[in-house]
Write a protein that holds these residues in place. Structure first.
Motif, short mmCIF file in Angstrom:
data_model
loop_
_atom_site.label_atom_id
_atom_site.label_comp_id
_atom_site.label_asym_id
_atom_site.label_seq_id
_atom_site.Cartn_x
_atom_site.Cartn_y
_atom_site.Cartn_z
N CYS A 221 27.54 -29.15 -17.94
CA CYS A 221 28.66 -28.35 -18.45
C CYS A 221 28.35 -27.89 -19.88
O CYS A 221 29.01 -28.27 -20.84
CB CYS A 221 29.95 -29.18 -18.41
SG CYS A 221 31.43 -28.20 -18.64
N SER A 222 27.30 -27.09 -19.99
CA SER A 222 26.92 -26.54 -21.29
C SER A 222 26.38 -25.13 -21.09
O SER A 222 25.95 -24.76 -20.00
CB SER A 222 25.85 -27.41 -21.96
OG SER A 222 24.64 -27.36 -21.23
N ARG A 223 26.40 -24.36 -22.16
CA ARG A 223 25.91 -22.98 -22.06
C ARG A 223 24.41 -22.94 -21.78
O ARG A 223 23.93 -22.07 -21.05
CB ARG A 223 26.22 -22.22 -23.36
CG ARG A 223 27.70 -21.94 -23.56
CD ARG A 223 27.97 -21.26 -24.88
NE ARG A 223 29.36 -20.87 -25.03
CZ ARG A 223 30.32 -21.69 -25.47
NH1 ARG A 223 30.03 -22.93 -25.79
NH2 ARG A 223 31.57 -21.25 -25.56
N ALA A 224 23.69 -23.92 -22.33
CA ALA A 224 22.24 -23.96 -22.12
C ALA A 224 21.91 -24.17 -20.64
O ALA A 224 21.00 -23.55 -20.09
CB ALA A 224 21.62 -25.06 -22.96
N ALA A 225 22.67 -25.06 -19.98
CA ALA A 225 22.43 -25.33 -18.57
C ALA A 225 22.77 -24.14 -17.70
O ALA A 225 22.32 -24.05 -16.56
CB ALA A 225 23.23 -26.56 -18.13
N CYS A 226 23.61 -23.24 -18.21
CA CYS A 226 24.02 -22.05 -17.45
C CYS A 226 23.19 -20.83 -17.83
O CYS A 226 23.61 -19.68 -17.57
CB CYS A 226 25.50 -21.77 -17.69
SG CYS A 226 26.59 -23.11 -17.21
N ASN A 227 22.02 -21.05 -18.48
CA ASN A 227 21.17 -19.95 -18.92
C ASN A 227 21.94 -18.96 -19.81
O ASN A 227 21.79 -17.75 -19.69
CB ASN A 227 20.57 -19.21 -17.71
CG ASN A 227 19.65 -20.12 -16.91
OD1 ASN A 227 18.89 -20.90 -17.48
ND2 ASN A 227 19.73 -20.02 -15.60
N GLU A 232 29.46 -18.37 -16.00
CA GLU A 232 29.13 -19.59 -15.26
C GLU A 232 29.57 -20.82 -16.02
O GLU A 232 30.10 -21.78 -15.44
CB GLU A 232 27.62 -19.64 -15.00
CG GLU A 232 27.14 -20.90 -14.29
CD GLU A 232 27.76 -21.10 -12.91
OE1 GLU A 232 27.81 -22.25 -12.44
OE2 GLU A 232 28.21 -20.09 -12.30
N TYR A 233 29.39 -20.82 -17.37
CA TYR A 233 29.84 -21.95 -18.18
C TYR A 233 31.35 -22.14 -18.06
O TYR A 233 31.84 -23.26 -17.90
CB TYR A 233 29.44 -21.73 -19.64
CG TYR A 233 30.14 -22.67 -20.60
CD1 TYR A 233 29.87 -24.03 -20.59
CD2 TYR A 233 31.11 -22.18 -21.50
CE1 TYR A 233 30.53 -24.89 -21.47
CE2 TYR A 233 31.76 -23.04 -22.36
CZ TYR A 233 31.48 -24.39 -22.35
OH TYR A 233 32.13 -25.25 -23.19
N GLN A 234 32.09 -21.06 -18.12
CA GLN A 234 33.56 -21.16 -18.03
C GLN A 234 34.00 -21.67 -16.66
O GLN A 234 34.96 -22.43 -16.56
CB GLN A 234 34.19 -19.79 -18.33
CG GLN A 234 34.06 -19.38 -19.79
CD GLN A 234 34.72 -18.06 -20.09
OE1 GLN A 234 35.02 -17.28 -19.19
NE2 GLN A 234 34.95 -17.78 -21.37
N ARG A 235 33.28 -21.25 -15.61
CA ARG A 235 33.63 -21.75 -14.27
C ARG A 235 33.39 -23.25 -14.17
O ARG A 235 34.20 -23.99 -13.61
CB ARG A 235 32.81 -21.01 -13.21
CG ARG A 235 33.36 -19.64 -12.84
CD ARG A 235 32.68 -19.07 -11.61
NE ARG A 235 31.27 -18.73 -11.88
CZ ARG A 235 30.89 -17.57 -12.38
NH1 ARG A 235 31.79 -16.64 -12.67
NH2 ARG A 235 29.61 -17.32 -12.60
N ARG A 236 32.27 -23.70 -14.73
CA ARG A 236 31.97 -25.14 -14.68
C ARG A 236 32.97 -25.94 -15.50
O ARG A 236 33.43 -27.01 -15.07
CB ARG A 236 30.54 -25.39 -15.18
CG ARG A 236 29.47 -24.85 -14.27
CD ARG A 236 28.07 -25.26 -14.72
NE ARG A 236 27.04 -24.71 -13.85
CZ ARG A 236 25.75 -25.01 -13.94
NH1 ARG A 236 25.33 -25.86 -14.88
NH2 ARG A 236 24.88 -24.47 -13.10
N LEU A 237 33.31 -25.43 -16.69
CA LEU A 237 34.27 -26.13 -17.53
C LEU A 237 35.64 -26.17 -16.87
O LEU A 237 36.33 -27.21 -16.89
CB LEU A 237 34.35 -25.45 -18.90
CG LEU A 237 35.35 -26.04 -19.89
CD1 LEU A 237 35.12 -27.53 -20.10
CD2 LEU A 237 35.30 -25.30 -21.23
#
Length: 1038
Positions: A221-227, A232-237
């Motif tokens: 759940c980080s921007r780095a993991a979402c490239n 995608e980061y907002q969806r995961r969060l």
């Protein structure tokens, strides 16, 4: 008197005691009768004590609520006042006749002391009754308070990490009066931040009345993991925050339609936290805005203003020795003198100390410890520093930790080292199934040694195994270390291994590998499928099936299946067109596992022109292996279902029904699931022609034999198949469904078949219109007796509602509307009329079909039946469930199920699984089992999210632990026609995992798990046959 069964409420007890006091007053001068009355009073008080004890045990996690605690204390206060007065009364009515005569004389002069005690007790009891005028039932009032009180959330602490002075510092900060305080615990990775936070949260300050809850985010759940993809980061969060809303009880389940809107979820988060007093532990946070979303409340704290608690070397130095003692399994006296030097070299870092302690477990020789210090320094010097750390202090700390990993690995056997490096290819964002870890090992060494090899990694703290599931995970520092070894693992698994070994491991890496590794694996799979090297293709396809079946959930299965189908689909025609029968057989097996309905539609029409039917039919002619027979027959049946009429004709003449009929034998249970898939696909595509063809080979007789001697699940599918045969074949099927054949079947199967097989043999005459109108007129009357008589007259007419004329007459009349009115909650006191109304609805659902069901929905009969299932009258609850059951399983049952889901009745039924009424729990459990059988993937996943399985386990714990309810849930999944074989297997594994986690440590754990495991193993013989890992791996290494 058994208070747990007899006592309905404390008020009833008190009322009974008032009557007993009156009787005691009358018996105060009858000294033979008075002791009996006092004994009754003592029993009543004992019942009150049991009631109080039971409520406290039941709601032990809710006693933090002041109102609930006050209600229980008031009940205990009454008990304390009654005890001394009743004891005095007992002493006064001694059976010694001389003393009694003296008491009579004294009473005549000084007044009756027993009467004064009686009046005192009566005053106490009347006070209780008056205090309950607004609530008729003390227990009900307490239950009501408890139901509205959220369970106090708790966090478990972990062993091996002692309490430090820093814990008290953090606790003091939390106890300060400032509201909405944010405390940031900072420090080097692996220094014990999470341990410290859990220790504080496991026993939170009193002001956190709602307890404590932990939410882990992780690098995923980080921007780095979402490239760097914001969307995608907002969806995961948003997904993580949805999980939190479920954890704290704000939501009953994760709402998929809302889980993608971060701003909306953020507003709901603030709404959920308003008025709450919860200690929230946010672990492994990689982004600052995550904390800000929790901190925004009535008093907004900027993160820069938050309290920061730093864990430094000074803080961890005080606990490092205890950490070392715990993991080395040595006492302080046994530790070599150089232990202090080792702690200094480790920087007293808890994770490093733990790893080194486990590597030196039970080692008391000082020279070994000295060598360990030297080796640690050497390894730390050579260890690769993590590129993501720019802070010099953190980088230095990281290489020391990495050095401890290297030392631990060096102390292990070479096989364990090699496996650990190979595991770098896997993504450790989520737990990894044991089957995947074992697959990696099978490329490296002898399969039988896997338990020993992986055990060394677990003992060395390099891997962590989840107790209740066959899953592995790693610490974030271990994951970081493994990230530096990814290229090495790719070299080992994909470049240094043989082509067969590479073919085997690639499907596993495609599902469970890091993103970089997935792309390598995908290219390799495409290469193998295009090269048509038979052995390698077969291994790849078999491994793909195994990897799919290791999925942890349906959503993971669907995602993985989509990846494989995109690779397999375009090559299906080429694979089926080969000359290798072994390759065709394995391809068929892979197709039946991987393909969805969409895939069949996309890829199967192209097979018609390749002569696939002929090739598959040739294999069937000579094949003796039931697995290959069923897999190829399924592919042929799907070709017919999604092909042209010409293909249907070819398939019907190509399938050897005479040989397949043997696989419907009651003893061939492992093949039943595949056989029913074949029969239903052919029936759907070939219709009456398919039925005639199957009847020619006496498939119907095989199904009847299965009904007589097969398992419950097999009987269910046989009935579905026979019903389909009857609807399409008509008179041809009637010959096998004659009364003489039906009479030898179990009564449940016979009853179901008779409903559709015999209803046309004697066509009834239409009832006289005047007779029906007279009955309807009486039903509409206000005279209950007349209404009941009319209902009796309507039964024979309703039973003939299958006739279009009668059905139209019923649906156009006010009968159904009137029956819905009689089901209203306010009518429950009229038991006979309500149950008779439900009975008529049951008959109508059974015989009237979908037109009647639509009328039921129009007049809200389903909601009324659901409400009736929750009333307090057992007879009406049974009647409501029976009617609902018939509606669900009758024609139009899908409409009923859809209304139940749309109106949120599932959530209400889930709550009823914890009802104190045994009957309420019983009817709701039965209804849930019906819904599992009739539902689909989303419906069953909804039940998983609402913790239905866990609540069923709780019911089993309270009973004798037979496991019957859980078996019913698993059988419902087996019976569900909307699930594929692969989906059934994955869902059943999910259920078993949930059962294991809920039963851990309970006295019925072994008993229930034995029953469940036996059921699952019996129901998955074909699955294990179709995806056996051992055969493919032996093939791979030959």
């Amino acid at each position: 008197m058994d208070s747990l069964q007899v006592i309905a409420s404390a008020t009833q007890i008190v009322s009974s005691m008032v009557s007993a006091i009156s009787a005691l007053e009358q018996a105060s001068r009858n000294f033979d009768e008075a002791p009996k009355r006092i004994r009754s009073l003592e029993e009543f008080v004992c019942d009150l004590e049991n009631l109080s004890r039971r409520i406290k045990q039941k709601h032990v996690n809710k006693l933090h609520n002041p109102q609930l605690d006050y209600q229980i204390q008031s009940l205990n206060s009454l008990i304390e006042r009654l005890h001394p007065n009743i004891n005095k009364a007992r002493r006064m009515v001694s059976k010694n006749k001389v003393k009694n005569i003296a008491k009579v004389v004294w009473t005549s002069m000084a007044g009756d002391p027993l009467e004064r005690l009686v009046n005192s007790i009566r005053d106490d009891l009347n006070w209780v009754l008056e205090s309950q005028t607004m609530v008729h039932h003390v227990e009900k009032a307490i239950e009501s308070t408890a139901q509205n009180t959220s369970v106090q959330l708790k966090i478990k602490t972990e062993q091996g990490y002692p309490v430090s002075s820093k814990c008290y510092s953090v606790r003091n900060l939390l106890e300060q009066d400032d509201s909405h305080r944010v405390i940031l615990i900072v420090g080097l990775s692996g220094i014990g931040k999470s341990f410290l936070a859990r220790q504080v949260a496991s026993d939170p300050p009193e002001k956190f009345m709602d307890g404590a809850v932990e939410l882990a985010f992780g690098q995923w759940c980080s921007r780095a993991a979402c490239n760097r993809s914001i969307g995608e980061y907002q969806r995961r969060l948003a997904r993580k925050l949805c999980k939190f809303l479920v954890q704290i009880g704000f939501w009953k389940k994760i709402k998929d339609e809302c889980s993608g809107d971060l701003e909306y979820i953020g507003c709901l988060l603030q709404q959920a936290l308003y008025g709450k007093s919860i200690l929230i532990l946010l672990d492994d946070v990689w982004e600052q805005d995550i904390i800000e979303r929790f901190a925004k409340n009535e008093a907004v704290y900027e993160i820069t203003e938050a309290e920061k608690v730093e864990l430094s070397k000074v803080d961890i130095k005080e606990i490092s020795m205890e950490v070392l003692l715990y993991h080395s399994l040595l006492s302080k006296e046994e530790l070599p003198h150089v232990a202090e030097s080792l702690l200094e070299r480790c920087g007293h870092h808890p994770l490093t100390v733990a790893v080194m302690g486990k590597a030196l477990r039970k080692e008391i020789r000082a020279d070994k410890w000295g060598q360990a210090i030297t080796n640690l320094s050497t390894f730390a010097t050579c260890a690769p520093g993590p590129v993501s750390y720019v802070n010099e202090k953190e980088a230095e700390n990281a290489v020391t930790i990495f050095g401890s990993f290297e030392f631990s690995l060096d102390a292990m056997p070479g096989d364990s080292r090699k496996l650990f490096i190979a595991l770098s290819a896997l993504s450790w964002v989520e737990p990894v199934p044991e089957a995947c870890v074992e697959a990696v090992w099978s490329v490296l060494g002898q399969e039988t040694l896997f338990p020993l090899i992986v055990c060394k990694l677990v003992e060395g703290s390099l891997l962590m195994k989840i107790d209740t599931d066959p899953l592995y995970l790693v610490h974030d520092m271990v994951a970081l270390y493994l990230g530096s070894k990814t290229n090495d693992s790719v070299e080992i698994l994909l470049n240094e291994s043989t082509p067969e070994e590479t073919a085997f491991i690639c499907p596993w890496l495609l599902i469970f590998g890091k993103e970089k590794v997935k792309s390598f694996a995908e290219k390799k799979i495409v290469h193998f499928l295009n090269a048509f090297e038979e052995k390698q293709v077969i291994i790849t396809l078999k491994a793909s099936i195994q990897a799919l079946m290791a999925s942890k959930s349906i959503s993971e299965l669907e995602e993985s299946r989509a990846s494989f189908s995109s690779l397999l689909g375009p090559r299906t025609a080429d694979l089926i067109s080969t000359e290798s029968q072994s390759l065709i057989a394995v391809s068929a097996q892979a197709i039946t596992t991987v393909f969805s309905k969409t895939d069949y539609c996309n890829y199967f029409p192209s097979l018609e022109a390749t002569g696939a039917v002929s090739k598959l039919a040739i294999i069937l002619e000579t094949c003796e292996d039931p697995l290959i027979q069923t897999d190829i027959s399924i592919v042929l049946a799907k070709l017919a279902e999604f092909g042209s009429p010409n293909t249907v004709e070819k398939v019907l003449w190509s399938i050897p029904f005479n040989r397949l009929a043997n696989l419907l034998s009651p003893t061939a249970e492992e093949w039943h699931d595949s056989m029913f898939t074949i029969l239903m696909s052919l029936t759907k595509s070939g219709k009456s022609k398919a039925v005639e063809r199957m009847l020619a080979f006496e498939i119907d007789k095989s199904l009847l034999l299965l009904l007589a001697n097969g398992s419950e699940v097999a009987q269910h599918h046989a009935i579905v198949a026979l019903k389909a045969f009857y609807e399409l074949g008509g008179p041809h099927v009637l010959r096998s469904l004659e009364p003489t054949n039906l009479n030898v079947l179990p009564w449940q199967a016979r009853h179901y078949l008779e409903r559709f097989a015999l209803k046309d043999q004697n066509v009834p005459l239409l009832p006289k219109s005047q007779t029906f109108e007279d009955a309807i007129h009486k039903v509409l009357d206000s005279d209950n007796k007349m209404v009941l008589e009319a209902m009796q007259d309507l039964i024979p007419i309703v039973e003939k509602a299958g006739e279009p004329g009668i059905r139209d007459m019923i649906t156009k009349s006010p009968l159904i509307k009137r029956l819905s009115e009689l089901l209203q909650p306010g009518q429950y006191e009229q038991n006979s009329m309500i149950s008779q109304s439900a009975f008529l609805l049951t008959k109508l659902a059974c015989s009237g079909g979908e037109p009647c069901i639509k009328k039921f929905l129009e007049y809200d009969i389903v909601p009324n039946l659901v409400k009736m299932m929750h009333c307090s009258i057992a007879e009406l609850q049974d009647a409501a469930y029976t009617a609902l059951h018939q509606m669900l399983f009758g024609s139009g049952g899908a409409l009923v199920l859809n209304q139940i889901l749309k109106m949120g009745f599932i959530e209400r039924m889930v709550q009823s699984l914890e009802s104190k009424s045994m009957k309420t729990r019983e009817v709701n459990v039965r209804c849930f089992l019906d819904i599992v059988e009739l539902g689909n993937k989303s419906c069953i996943e909804l039940m998983f999210s609402l913790l239905v399985v866990e609540k069923l386990v709780k019911i089993e714990k309270a009973s004798e632990g037979s496991g019957e309810t859980l078996l019913g849930f698993l059988k419902g999944i087996d019976k569900c026609k909307h699930l594929s074989t692969a989906e059934r297997r994955v869902m059943k594994k999910q259920v078993v995992r949930k059962i294991r986690a809920s039963l851990k440590g309970h006295k019925f754990e072994g008993q229930i798990l034995g029953v469940v495991d036996a059921s699952v193993s019996e129901g998955s013989k074909s699955g294990s046959s179709s995806s056996s890992g051992s055969s493919s791996r032996r093939h791979k290494r030959s």
